[in-house]
Design an enzyme around this catalytic site. Structure first.
Site, short mmCIF file in Angstrom:
data_model
loop_
_atom_site.label_atom_id
_atom_site.label_comp_id
_atom_site.label_asym_id
_atom_site.label_seq_id
_atom_site.Cartn_x
_atom_site.Cartn_y
_atom_site.Cartn_z
N GLY A 58 65.51 53.26 -27.12
CA GLY A 58 64.38 53.41 -27.50
C GLY A 58 63.99 52.12 -27.60
N TYR A 79 61.13 43.63 -40.35
CA TYR A 79 62.48 43.48 -40.38
C TYR A 79 62.59 41.81 -40.20
CZ TYR A 79 62.88 48.41 -38.77
OH TYR A 79 62.51 49.57 -38.91
N CYS A 110 44.27 43.08 -46.77
CA CYS A 110 44.30 42.47 -48.11
C CYS A 110 45.89 42.25 -49.20
CB CYS A 110 43.23 43.12 -49.20
SG CYS A 110 41.94 42.74 -48.35
#
Ligand SMILES: *Cc1c(COP(=O)(O)O)cnc(C)c1O
Length: 401
Positions: A261, A302, A328
């Site tokens: 990917g 991550y 927020c």
């Protein structure tokens, strides 16, 4: 993609906007194909979840790629984009038997990653060829968030369960036509990958009717200066040689498959955002942009670092900024990052925004998901409209109160 091109896109299509470069996708696809040119039958299954826009899928179809899908919806998307069922592999985890049966009915290659489902599926459909996902318990990378081959991982059938696996196959008389591993993202060490491959070859010997071996993915691309990337050419050289030897040993020309990917789309994408305000506090200068983790969650999820370039003022004097979003929550894209002087209204460009960026976007704070643009043959084309207010209300039901 040139700064002037990107600024024009931000101007024409508004911000925030994801931009993908078809040429770079093609370059990566061909680079991987070339690295494995010594293998007689190579199959690249683009991992749809990285970037699943239908125009991107059509581009991969045009390049001759197959696809890897992880949900029935991705299978449907692939079919809609024009992929033949035989060019789709379905590699879900933790899904119901029902979903796997639906995919099998559509004629795609099934890949099963747990023994309970394997037994149930094999009992009901012994004739449907099935690939099995093996967990070789090898940790590539080193970040437990993104390594999926190690002992505590939820993915795959453990190599220590081979005896039970073989018993199930014998009892159900099912047909195993492929074996698969995906040891997780970020392969740094080619030797670790080759070691895991040996485990897969050992496992393959138990099955007489294989058509392919799928080595998954996890190829690393550089995110920032000095990052190591997977040396695809070296991996291609070494694994091709070993694979060809194995085919001789096995007595059949098998297909070598991968399902990348990130490698194929990460560097092809950028994310453009507008600076709403520059806010100086007692300790920090914040650049506040018109987006947040609703559109790009990887830095917060991550801890991944995306390079940020001020394309409105690329030659400006560099200063330190914290780049934050408008959500927020604490949505910090970069802390104390050296960036060319930022003024309100500038466009910031996030690099490596092709993989796992738009596909993880949400509507949090009732914000619209951004637009997506594909640069194809020198022309910028809208491939996803920016959402509008109706999209926020879509599927909501106002009851009488
Ligand atoms: C996500 C995924 C991939 C793609 O991984 P990348 O690191 O993006 O190359 C390949 N195979 C499976 C089964 C996946 O879940």
């Amino acid at each position: 993609m040139k700064n002037t091109t990107l600024l024009k896109i931000a101007n024409d299509f508004g911000s925030p906007v994801y931009v993908y470069d078809a040429e770079k996708i093609e370059f990566q696809y061909k680079r991987l194909t070339k690295a494995f040119s010594k293998v007689k039958q190579l199959r690249l299954n683009y991992a749809v979840k990285a970037l699943s826009n239908i125009s991107i899928l059509k581009l991969f179809n045009k390049l001759g790629s197959s696809i890897d899908t992880v949900s029935i919806q991705e299978v449907q998307l692939g079919l809609k984009a024009g992929f033949k069922p035989e060019n789709i592999i379905f590699t879900p985890n933790g899904v119901s038997l029902d979903e796997i049966e639906k995919a099998a009915k559509l004629g795609v290659q099934i890949n099963i990653d747990n023994l309970s489902i394997l037994e149930q599926f094999g009992t009901k459909h012994p004739k449907v060829p099935v690939c099995i996902r093996i967990n070789p318990h090898v940790m590539a990378g080193g970040n437990t968030n993104i390594s999926v081959g190690h002992i505590d991982s939820k993915f795959g059938i453990s190599i220590h369960q081979i005896p039970l696996l073989l018993r199930i196959i014998k009892n159900t008389k099912m047909n195993i036509n492929g074996i698969h591993m995906h040891t997780g993202s970020d392969i740094l060490d080619i030797d670790v990958f080759l070691y895991a491959s040996e485990i897969l070859f050992e496992t393959a010997k138990h099955f007489k009717n294989l058509d392919f071996i799928d080595f998954g993915s996890g190829f690393k691309v550089p995110y920032k200066a000095g990052d190591i990337e997977t040396n695809i050419e070296e991996l291609g050289e070494k694994l091709s040689k070993r694979f060809n030897e194995f085919c001789k040993e096995y007595g059949k020309e098998l297909t070598l498959a991968f399902e990348p990917g990130k490698f194929l789309v990460s560097e092809a994408g950028v994310f453009l955002a507008n600076v709403n305000a520059v806010k100086q506090t007692t300790s920090t200068v914040f650049a506040q942009i018109d987006t947040g983790f609703n559109h790009l969650i990887r830095p917060m999820l991550y801890g991944s670092q995306h390079d940020i370039v001020n394309i409105s003022n690329p030659k400006g004097r560099e200063r330190f900024y914290s780049v934050v979003g408008y959500i927020c929550e604490t949505d910090t894209f970069a802390n104390n990052r050296r960036i060319a002087e930022i003024n309100e209204g500038d466009i910031l460009c996030f690099k490596n925004a092709g993989a796992y960026c738009f596909s993880m976007a949400s509507n949090y704070n009732s914000r619209y998901k951004p637009a997506e643009v594909l640069l194809y043959k020198g022309k910028a084309q809208l491939i996803r409209k920016r959402e509008v207010f109706e999209d926020i209300l879509h599927n909501q039901i106002e009851i009488a109160l």
